[in-house]
Scaffold this active site. Sequence first.
Site, PDB file in Angstrom:
ATOM      1  N   GLY A  45       1.098  -1.430   0.155  1.00 52.66           N
ATOM      2  CA  GLY A  45      -0.378  -0.282   0.122  1.00 52.66           C
ATOM      3  C   GLY A  45       1.071   1.718   0.294  1.00 52.66           C
ATOM      4  N   CYS A  46       2.051   1.644   0.703  1.00 56.87           N
ATOM      5  CA  CYS A  46       2.736   2.506   1.003  1.00 56.87           C
ATOM      6  C   CYS A  46       3.875   2.879   0.082  1.00 56.87           C
ATOM      7  CB  CYS A  46       3.893   2.363   1.980  1.00 56.87           C
ATOM      8  SG  CYS A  46       2.441   2.179   3.576  1.00 56.87           S
ATOM      9  N   THR A  47       4.252   1.647  -1.187  1.00 56.81           N
ATOM     10  CA  THR A  47       4.465   1.749  -2.467  1.00 56.81           C
ATOM     11  C   THR A  47       3.790   2.478  -3.583  1.00 56.81           C
ATOM     12  OG1 THR A  47       6.231  -0.260  -1.650  1.00 56.81           O
ATOM     13  CG2 THR A  47       5.629   0.281  -4.781  1.00 56.81           C
TER      14      THR A  47
END
Length: 154
Positions: A45-47
């Site tokens: 998700g952070c990527t």
Amino acid sequence: MARLEPGVPAPSFDLVDQDEKPVRLSDLRGSGVILFFYPAAMTPGCTTEACDFRDSLAPLQAAGYTVLGISRDAPAKLREFRERDHLPYALLSDPDHAVHEEYGAWGEKSNYGKIVHGVIRSTFIIDGEGVLTHALYNVKATGHVARIRALLEV
């Protein structure tokens, strides 16, 4: 943690980036800042969120904004994340989550039905005078940058 509201001064900070160089909010006065808090470098998700900011950086910069990501990761991990995903903006390290707390981006949240303490994915838009114009909490990684662009009309 109390949540910040638009119209209040953004809490100041002095953190190091992925290259261990200091970054201070006060040094960015005169231009807008988009500050996004994310749980952990190199997670799916952070990527997605970081790459969406990367892919939208040109119009955001053209509108006068500096993009900064903040996580609890150490500078070495942030450097790896930045290089791996070709992120052209600074990633800041807040290992003791003090800045997260000042922005209300740390606290209780539900993780797979269990209440835990951790990073609340949040984004703050700060004007050139250091005042919050938007405080967005519990944002989704996917589609979040498009929402910001719509808010800013860029």
